[in-house]
Scaffold this active site. Structure first.
Site, mmCIF file in Angstrom:
data_model
loop_
_atom_site.group_PDB
_atom_site.id
_atom_site.type_symbol
_atom_site.label_atom_id
_atom_site.label_comp_id
_atom_site.label_asym_id
_atom_site.label_seq_id
_atom_site.Cartn_x
_atom_site.Cartn_y
_atom_site.Cartn_z
ATOM 1 N N HIS A 146 0.831 -1.211 0.000
ATOM 2 C CA HIS A 146 0.000 0.000 0.000
ATOM 3 C C HIS A 146 0.863 1.257 0.000
ATOM 4 O O HIS A 146 0.539 2.242 -0.683
ATOM 5 C CB HIS A 146 -0.927 0.008 1.220
ATOM 6 C CG HIS A 146 -2.195 -0.764 1.031
ATOM 7 N ND1 HIS A 146 -2.218 -2.126 0.865
ATOM 8 C CD2 HIS A 146 -3.502 -0.356 0.990
ATOM 9 C CE1 HIS A 146 -3.476 -2.539 0.735
ATOM 10 N NE2 HIS A 146 -4.268 -1.489 0.789
ATOM 11 N N HIS A 195 1.200 -3.904 9.149
ATOM 12 C CA HIS A 195 2.577 -3.654 8.736
ATOM 13 C C HIS A 195 3.372 -3.065 9.895
ATOM 14 O O HIS A 195 2.817 -2.390 10.770
ATOM 15 C CB HIS A 195 2.646 -2.681 7.558
ATOM 16 C CG HIS A 195 2.428 -3.318 6.233
ATOM 17 N ND1 HIS A 195 3.302 -4.229 5.687
ATOM 18 C CD2 HIS A 195 1.421 -3.169 5.329
ATOM 19 C CE1 HIS A 195 2.839 -4.618 4.506
ATOM 20 N NE2 HIS A 195 1.706 -3.995 4.264
#
Length: 235
Positions: A146, A195
């Site tokens: 992302h 993440h």
């Protein structure tokens, strides 16, 4: 003039020269810094231990900042780098942006950065954080897909706006907005627990290096880099 005065004047001249050289090579310095940060993070991740940076980010974004009120906003930001949203934005760009083939410019950029992310993830194979995710994700963690996609896509929009938009306040506003979107997408990935902070920073760095190459070498094939901008509005 005394030796001390001559030394001081020489030091000032050297400092002015160094600053002038830095101003003339800002892009090169930024590119070098991004590459070095990525290489450093890659080495730290390869050691297999959680970095201090990741621990501090977890303590702030997950333990302190996470709340029921903020979570929907973070989910909205992370969705800005989703396939559906980017496909819609790419279609809008293809229809409205100037240049020979702006839609293809955006599409090729996205495909290439996704492939680059896939290759890097398969090489590093870092597991995702576990135990505090708010959304479901699969695949490896490093670097953040992302973050790479948001930097590549919205970074390219910043480049397009700066090239094509008239020289007025809105050009700066749009660039700031897209810059904030890039940052918030990365932050949202840490907040949502999918993440580590090092994944996000590494994603930004490697995607920035890619973007510099892309706008120099590939983008001119799709858009007219020297196309005239609309005249600035008169007050």
């Amino acid at each position: 003039m005394s030796k001390t005065g001559e030394f001081a004047r020489g030091a000032r001249e050297i400092a002015r020269g160094a600053l002038g050289l830095a101003r003339e090579n800002v892009k090169t310095l930024m590119l070098l810094a991004a590459a070095l940060v990525f290489v450093w993070l890659l080495g730290e991740v390869a050691s297999g231990e959680i970095m201090r940076l990741d621990t501090l980010a977890y303590e702030f974004f997950v333990e302190r900042l996470r709340s029921d009120a903020l979570t929907p906003f973070m989910e909205a930001f992370t969705s800005l780098a989703s396939v559906v949203v980017l496909a819609v934005l790419a279609a809008v760009i293809a229809a409205l942006a100037p240049g020979k083939a702006p839609g293809w410019c955006v599409a090729v950029n996205l495909v290439c950065v996704v492939l680059l992310n896939t290759v890097l993830k398969e090489i590093v194979q870092r597991p995702r954080p576990d135990g505090f995710r708010l959304i479901s994700e699969t695949g490896y963690s490093f670097p953040s897909g992302h973050s790479m996609v948001s930097m590549a896509f919205f970074g390219l929009l910043i480049w397009m706006v700066w090239r094509y938009h008239r020289k007025d306040a809105m050009r700066v506003v749009w660039c700031v907005v897209f810059g904030l979107v890039i940052a918030m997408v990365g932050i949202s990935r840490v907040y949502l627990g999918v993440h580590y902070a090092s994944d996000v920073i590494a994603g930004f760095c490697v995607s920035f290096v890619w973007l510099v190459f892309y706008v120099k070498v590939v983008a001119p094939l799709f858009v007219a880099v020297d196309a005239p901008r609309p005249p600035a509005t008169q007050a």
